[in-house]
Design a protein around this motif. Structure first.
Motif, PDB file in Angstrom:
ATOM      1  N   ILE A 360       0.859  -1.180   0.000  1.00 37.28           N
ATOM      2  CA  ILE A 360       0.000   0.000   0.000  1.00 37.28           C
ATOM      3  C   ILE A 360       0.898   1.233   0.000  1.00 37.28           C
ATOM      4  N   GLY A 361       0.458   2.281  -0.677  1.00 41.67           N
ATOM      5  CA  GLY A 361       1.255   3.493  -0.671  1.00 41.67           C
ATOM      6  C   GLY A 361       0.480   4.707  -1.124  1.00 41.67           C
ATOM      7  N   THR A 367       0.687  13.097   4.812  1.00 36.64           N
ATOM      8  CA  THR A 367       0.950  13.351   6.229  1.00 36.64           C
ATOM      9  C   THR A 367       1.988  14.466   6.344  1.00 36.64           C
ATOM     10  N   GLU A 368       2.324  14.804   7.582  1.00 38.27           N
ATOM     11  CA  GLU A 368       3.184  15.973   7.791  1.00 38.27           C
ATOM     12  C   GLU A 368       4.640  15.734   7.439  1.00 38.27           C
ATOM     13  N   ASN A 369       5.105  14.473   7.470  1.00 42.35           N
ATOM     14  CA  ASN A 369       6.508  14.219   7.149  1.00 42.35           C
ATOM     15  C   ASN A 369       6.701  12.767   6.726  1.00 42.35           C
ATOM     16  N   LEU A 370       7.920  12.472   6.311  1.00 42.23           N
ATOM     17  CA  LEU A 370       8.245  11.146   5.781  1.00 42.23           C
ATOM     18  C   LEU A 370       8.069  10.062   6.833  1.00 42.23           C
ATOM     19  N   ALA A 371       8.417  10.357   8.072  1.00 41.25           N
ATOM     20  CA  ALA A 371       8.252   9.356   9.136  1.00 41.25           C
ATOM     21  C   ALA A 371       6.794   8.930   9.256  1.00 41.25           C
ATOM     22  N   GLN A 372       5.880   9.885   9.294  1.00 44.79           N
ATOM     23  CA  GLN A 372       4.464   9.555   9.432  1.00 44.79           C
ATOM     24  C   GLN A 372       3.919   8.888   8.173  1.00 44.79           C
ATOM     25  N   GLU A 373       4.492   9.240   7.014  1.00 49.20           N
ATOM     26  CA  GLU A 373       4.071   8.601   5.762  1.00 49.20           C
ATOM     27  C   GLU A 373       4.425   7.110   5.796  1.00 49.20           C
ATOM     28  N   ILE A 374       5.636   6.801   6.272  1.00 47.18           N
ATOM     29  CA  ILE A 374       6.059   5.398   6.387  1.00 47.18           C
ATOM     30  C   ILE A 374       5.195   4.668   7.403  1.00 47.18           C
ATOM     31  N   ILE A 375       4.956   5.303   8.557  1.00 43.41           N
ATOM     32  CA  ILE A 375       4.134   4.671   9.597  1.00 43.41           C
ATOM     33  C   ILE A 375       2.726   4.388   9.083  1.00 43.41           C
ATOM     34  N   ARG A 376       2.148   5.380   8.428  1.00 46.98           N
ATOM     35  CA  ARG A 376       0.781   5.213   7.901  1.00 46.98           C
ATOM     36  C   ARG A 376       0.703   4.051   6.922  1.00 46.98           C
ATOM     37  N   ASN A 377       1.612   4.038   5.961  1.00 42.98           N
ATOM     38  CA  ASN A 377       1.511   3.050   4.894  1.00 42.98           C
ATOM     39  C   ASN A 377       1.999   1.667   5.321  1.00 42.98           C
ATOM     40  N   ALA A 378       2.848   1.591   6.338  1.00 34.57           N
ATOM     41  CA  ALA A 378       3.223   0.291   6.882  1.00 34.57           C
ATOM     42  C   ALA A 378       2.021  -0.383   7.523  1.00 34.57           C
ATOM     43  N   ILE A 379       1.235   0.380   8.276  1.00 35.06           N
ATOM     44  CA  ILE A 379       0.009  -0.168   8.877  1.00 35.06           C
ATOM     45  C   ILE A 379      -0.979  -0.571   7.796  1.00 35.06           C
ATOM     46  N   GLU A 380      -1.128   0.270   6.781  1.00 33.24           N
ATOM     47  CA  GLU A 380      -2.059  -0.040   5.688  1.00 33.24           C
ATOM     48  C   GLU A 380      -1.656  -1.319   4.971  1.00 33.24           C
ATOM     49  N   ALA A 382       0.113  -3.842   6.043  1.00 31.89           N
ATOM     50  CA  ALA A 382       0.016  -5.028   6.888  1.00 31.89           C
ATOM     51  C   ALA A 382      -1.418  -5.395   7.228  1.00 31.89           C
ATOM     52  N   THR A 383      -2.326  -4.426   7.135  1.00 32.26           N
ATOM     53  CA  THR A 383      -3.660  -4.646   7.687  1.00 32.26           C
ATOM     54  C   THR A 383      -4.796  -4.471   6.691  1.00 32.26           C
ATOM     55  N   TYR A 384      -4.643  -3.541   5.755  1.00 31.59           N
ATOM     56  CA  TYR A 384      -5.793  -3.137   4.957  1.00 31.59           C
ATOM     57  C   TYR A 384      -5.652  -3.380   3.456  1.00 31.59           C
ATOM     58  N   ASP A 385      -4.629  -4.096   3.027  1.00 37.90           N
ATOM     59  CA  ASP A 385      -4.563  -4.469   1.613  1.00 37.90           C
ATOM     60  C   ASP A 385      -5.702  -5.449   1.343  1.00 37.90           C
ATOM     61  N   PRO A 386      -6.662  -5.094   0.489  1.00 35.69           N
ATOM     62  CA  PRO A 386      -7.854  -5.934   0.298  1.00 35.69           C
ATOM     63  C   PRO A 386      -7.559  -7.299  -0.310  1.00 35.69           C
ATOM     64  N   ARG A 387      -6.362  -7.486  -0.825  1.00 31.16           N
ATOM     65  CA  ARG A 387      -6.021  -8.775  -1.439  1.00 31.16           C
ATOM     66  C   ARG A 387      -5.616  -9.821  -0.408  1.00 31.16           C
TER      67      ARG A 387
END
Length: 477
Positions: A360-361, A367-380, A382-387
Motif C-alpha cells: 500500500i502506498g 501526512t506531515e513528514n516522511l516518518a508519518q508517511e512510512i508509519i501510515r503506509n506500513a500499517i495499511e 500489513a492490515t488493509y490491503d484488500p487482497r
C-alpha cells in the motif's frame, strides 16, 4: 501408526485413452509409474485416502475441505462425461480435521453444499484427483476419501497443516494414506503449455531429487524465484503431504518422472516408519530466527521504522509513537532530518517467503513528514490491503519489507520514455488511476507495466486514450 504413507501422482487427462486418443502412448513411463503407485495403494489397503488437489476450489486465504457424505466427478470438461467416479467421504476423519485445524488456528473453510451455493461453486472430484484415482481404482476400491484443496498460503503454513492431518488420522483410528495430486513444471519445452523457462527443469530436479534423497527440507525451502517462474501446480500439495511426515523416518521411491508434453510428470510414494527423527519444523524455526537477525542487522533505517510500526500494530494494537521511537533508536542525523522535515509519497511492500503479502502506498504526501508517511503506509500494507488477510503475529519474523520513496511524477508523451527498471508508471483515464512501481520481478517492459497499471485502475486493456506519468523511486530494503 494409522497413517501409512504419502503418494504423489501427476494428473494429465491425456493419459486416459478416451481423452488421449493415442497421445497417451507418448507417456508410457508415466502410465507405468501410476500403475506402480496404484499397486502400492492396493498393497497397503487404506480405509481412507486423504486427497490433496490444486484444482478444486482454491481460496487465497485458506485451505478448502469438502464436508459432504459423498462426492462425484467426471471428465466432462475434457469431452468425456461418461468417465466418472463417485466416492463416499469419511465423516469421522472430517470431524477430526475440523477439530485439529481449529485447535491449531489453521486457515480453512469446510464446504458443504449450502456454503458452496453461497459462493456459487461446485463440489466435485476434480480432474486433479480423478486421474490418479482412475488408476488406483483398477487395483483397489475399498476406501473412502477426504477432499482437500490447497490455498494460496505460505509453504510453511501448508507444511504445518500436513502435520495436523497426520494427527487427525491417528485420532480417527483408521488406516489411511495421503494422495498429493501434483504436476511439476509446465515450462519444460517451448511447445508445452507455457514457453520454456530455465527454472522449469531446475524446479523439477529439486523435487525429484528431494524425494529420492529424502531431502524434504530442500523442497520446503525451495526459493520463490525458482518455483514461481517454473509454472507448476504441484508444490503446495506436495508440501502439505510432506508435513504429515514431519519428525518420522521414511522410505521413499520415485516410480517415474518424465516431461513428454513440456510438463513434468512424477509418481512417487513415501512410506512412514515408526522411528522418530528431528523435526524439520524445528530446523525451519532456527533458520528463520537466524535469517531474521541478519535481516534486521542489514536493513535500512526506513525499513526498520516500517518493521517497528508493523510489530507494534500487530502485537499491541496501537500506532507507533515516533517521538518515543527516535529516543530509543539511534538514527543517523541526516536520516532523522529527512524523516522529520521531508514530505513524499511512500509505498511499503511486504513479502513473505518471496511472495507478496501486502503493498500500500501514496503517490504524494498525505501526512506531515516522511516518518508519518512510512508509519501510515506500513500499517495499511500489513492490515488493509484488500487482497490479503491482515498480517498475524506468527508471520512477523517472516516479513521482508521494502520502502519506496517516490519522486515527483512527470508527464509522458511516448511509451519510449518509459523504462520498467528505472521508472514507475501512473495510468489515468477520467476518474480511474493506477500505479505500478519500477523494477518489479516478472515485469520487464513498459507495455507490461501499463497493462498491469490499467488492470489495477479498472481501465480496459484496449483503451488507448489514457494519460501517462512516470516517476522514480529510492528503494530501501
Amino acid at each position: 501408526m494409522y497413517l501409512k504413507g504419502l503418494g504423489i501422482a501427476c494428473h494429465p487427462p491425456v493419459l486416459i485413452p478416451e481423452v488421449g486418443e493415442g497421445r497417451e502412448n507418448e507417456a508410457q513411463k508415466t502410465i507405468r509409474g501410476l500403475r506402480d503407485l496404484a499397486m502400492k495403494v492396493a498393497e497397503i489397503k487404506p480405509q481412507v485416502i486423504v486427497c490433496i488437489t490444486p484444482h478444486g476450489n482454491v481460496f487465497r486465504d485458506g485451505v478448502a475441505v469438502v464436508y459432504e457424505n459423498r462426492l462425484q466427478g467426471d471428465l466432462e470438461n475434457f469431452g468425456h462425461p461418461e468417465i466418472r467416479m463417485e466416492k463416499e467421504c469419511d465423516m469421522g476423519l472430517l470431524d477430526e480435521l475440523n477439530i485439529g485445524f481449529g485447535k491449531n488456528q489453521c486457515h480453512t473453510i469446510f464446504l458443504n453444499q449450502k456454503i458452496a451455493d453461497e459462493y456459487k461453486i461446485e463440489l466435485n472430484i476434480d480432474h486433479g484427483l480423478l486421474i490418479p484415482l482412475y488408476f488406483i481404482e483398477k487395483y483397489y476400491r475399498s476406501y473412502k476419501i477426504v477432499h482437500i484443496t490447497i490455498g494460496e498460503l505460505s509453504l510453511i503454513e501448508l507444511y504445518r497443516m500436513g502435520k495436523v492431518i497426520r494427527e487427525a488420522v491417528e485420532a480417527n483410528g483408521k488406516d489411511a494414506m495421503i494422495l498429493a495430486s501434483a504436476d511439476l513444471s509446465h515450462c519444460l519445452k517451448d511447445e508445452g503449455p507455457y514457453a520454456f523457462n530455465p527454472m522449469g527443469p531446475l524446479f523439477d530436479e529439486n523435487i525429484v531429487s528431494g524425494i529420492k534423497d529424502k531431502n524434504y527440507y530442500s523442497i520446503l525451502t525451495i526459493p520463490h524465484q525458482v518455483y514461481e517462474p517454473a509454472g507448476q501446480c504441484g508444490l503446495r500439495p506436495i508440501i502439505m503431504g510432506l508435513g504429515a511426515t514431519d519428525g518420522l523416518a521414511t522410505e521413499a521411491a520415485v516410480f517415474s518422472y518424465e516431461g513428454p508434453f513440456g510438463v513434468g510428470y512424477m509418481s512417487a510414494f513415501i512410506d512412514l516408519q515408526d522411528e522418530k527423527i528431528p523435526s524439520l519444523l524445528d530446523r525451519y524455526e532456527k533458520d528463520k530466527m537466524l535469517n531474521y537477525k541478519e535481516r534486521r542487522l542489514n536493513e535500512s533505517s526506513y525499513v526498520a521504522l516500517a518493521r517497528a510500526t508493523i510489530n507494534t500494530w500487530v502485537q499491541r494494537g496501537r500506532k507507533l509513537n515516533f517521538d518515543y521511537y527516535q529516543e530509543q533508536v539511534e538514527l543517523p542525523a541526516d536520516e532523522l532530518e529527512a524523516l522529520l522535515n521531508t514530505q513524499a509519497g511512500v509505498f511499503v511492500s511486504l513479502h513473505k517467503q518471496g511472495e507478496l503479502r501486502g503493498c500500500i502506498g501514496t503517490t504524494g504526501p498525505v501526512t506531515e513528514n516522511l516518518a508519518q508517511e512510512i508509519i501510515r503506509n506500513a500499517i495499511e500494507a500489513a492490515t488493509y490491503d484488500p487482497r490479503f488477510m491482515p498480517v498475524e503475529e506468527p508471520e512477523l519474523m517472516d516479513l521482508e519489507i521494502k520502502v519506496d520513496v517516490l519522486g515527483i511524477p512527470e508527464p509522458v508523451t511516448d511509451v519510449a520514455e518509459l523504462d520498467a527498471k528505472k521508472y514507475g508508471v501512473i495510468v489515468e483515464k477520467d476518474l480511474h488511476r493506477g500505479l505500478l512501481l519500477p523494477d518489479l520481478e516478472g515485469v520487464n517492459t513498459p507495455a507490461e507495466q501499463i497493462a498491469i497499471a490499467k488492470q489495477k485502475a479498472g481501465i480496459l486493456e484496449s483503451e488507448t486514450d489514457i494519460v501517462l506519468q512516470r516517476f522514480q523511486v529510492i528503494r530501501y530494503q
